[in-house]
Design a protein around this motif. Structure first.
Motif: not given
Ligand code: PEP
Ligand code: MN
Length: 336
Positions: A111-125
């Protein structure tokens, strides 16, 4: 694709010195950095460990970004962290393995990145759960992130005694099948926990067709305030980059993936056999001290029965019996 930088931003000098050396090595070797990484808030197991330099580090990183033209990426655990990154013009963030076990927290980040033009790296849990990893990725995709990239860093495993985390390659291999358009990079630093294994694991990752590597790099790893065993010097990174081979277009890539999975299982079997022998030694001592016989046949029959299922075909059952008998014989010899 290279994501390189220290485990943590520790001081202005450390961040800038590491960046300057990386720039030099990268120019000399012709390997471009796609991102400069650094943890600013560190989720440490021990509360007295160094937990990151916090907001001041964002200013140092923002300068590195401007000076070298590399986008910077930072780990975020809360929506406030995302807002602070945005304020310092940092638009790539990563979700760490600890945060990734909590879907509620991950949704707050989405929800927080929704507001910016972010690239997101998602590590495995930290838990080996492909659905949880995919769910986290989908949360950011649905939030309209500019790009979402998966990062495989292995999973803690009580049996693993070579690497810091078990490679569990089958999980990213399955992720590739389920999300064929997603970029997946490997983080050999956290997977290995030691610089010793990084070249080997990095090459295996490239052989699997990973799209890049996220590697920890510090100008003076011995003095690092976190993960000192696994951080490369910028020069060592240059050597690594020069020696790795990209083989993703090999025609037998699928066969290669399956073979390496098999090799992985064989490694686990051999490690388990060693562990089994260690337990056998302890049992031998107990029997000796208590004057018990080495062979207790009724015990062994029960063990064998547990591994045989009625619906398995006869040839396979026969193989399992022979294998377990061999194992049993070896244990008896050792105990004697
Ligand atoms: C990191 O990359 O610095 C980190 C903390 O990684 P992980 O979440 O994979 O442990
Ligand atoms: Mn680290």
């Amino acid at each position: 694709m290279w994501i390189v930088g220290p485990c943590a931003a520790e001081s202005e000098f450390q961040v800038k010195e590491t960046a300057a050396q990386l720039a030099q090595v990268s120019a000399a070797a012709g390997h471009r950095l796609n991102w400069f990484r650094a943890g600013v808030w560190k989720p440490r197991s021990n509360p007295s460990s160094f937990c990151g330099a916090g907001e001041p580090a964002l200013a140092w990183l923002s300068e590195v970004q401007r000076q070298y033209g590399w986008p910077v990426c930072v780990e975020v655990m809360t929506p406030e962290h995302v807002a602070l990154c945005h304020r310092y013009d940092i638009h790539t963030v990563w979700v760490g393995a600890r945060t990734a076990v909590n879907p509620t927290q991950v949704q707050l980040l989405a929800d927080a990145v929704r507001k910016g033009n972010f690239t997101v790296l998602v590590k495995n849990p930290l838990v080996p759960d492909l659905n949880l990893w995919m769910g986290n990725i989908e949360r950011f995709q649905q939030a309209g992130a500019h790009e979402v990239i998966a990062v495989h860093r292995g999973c803690p495993d009580a049996n693993e005694n070579v690497y810091r985390n078990a490679p569990c390659w089958d999980i990213p291999v399955k992720l590739r099948v389920k999300m064929p358009h997603l970029k997946i990079v490997c983080d050999p630093s956290h997977l290995c926990g030691s610089t010793k294994w990084i070249p080997q694991i990095s090459q295996i990752a490239l052989n699997y067709g990973f799209n890049g590597l996220m590697v920890e790099c510090h100008h003076n790893p011995k003095q690092a305030l976190s993960d000192e065993q696994q951080q490369l010097t910028p020069q060592e990174w240059g050597t690594l980059a020069a020696h790795l081979q990209v083989r993703t277009n090999a025609p037998n890539h699928d066969l290669f993936c399956q073979r390496t999975l098999l090799e992985n299982i064989d490694t686990q079997i051999s490690q388990l056999l060693l562990k089994r022998m260690e337990v056998v030694d302890v049992i031998a001592d107990i029997k000796k001290n208590n004057n018990l016989p080495v062979i207790q046949p009724q015990q062994w029959q029960l063990v064998v029965e547990r591994y045989l299922k009625p619906d398995q075909d006869e040839a396979y059952k026969q193989f399992v019996r022979q294998f377990l008998d061999l194992l049993h014989q070896a244990s008896i010899e050792r105990q004697k």
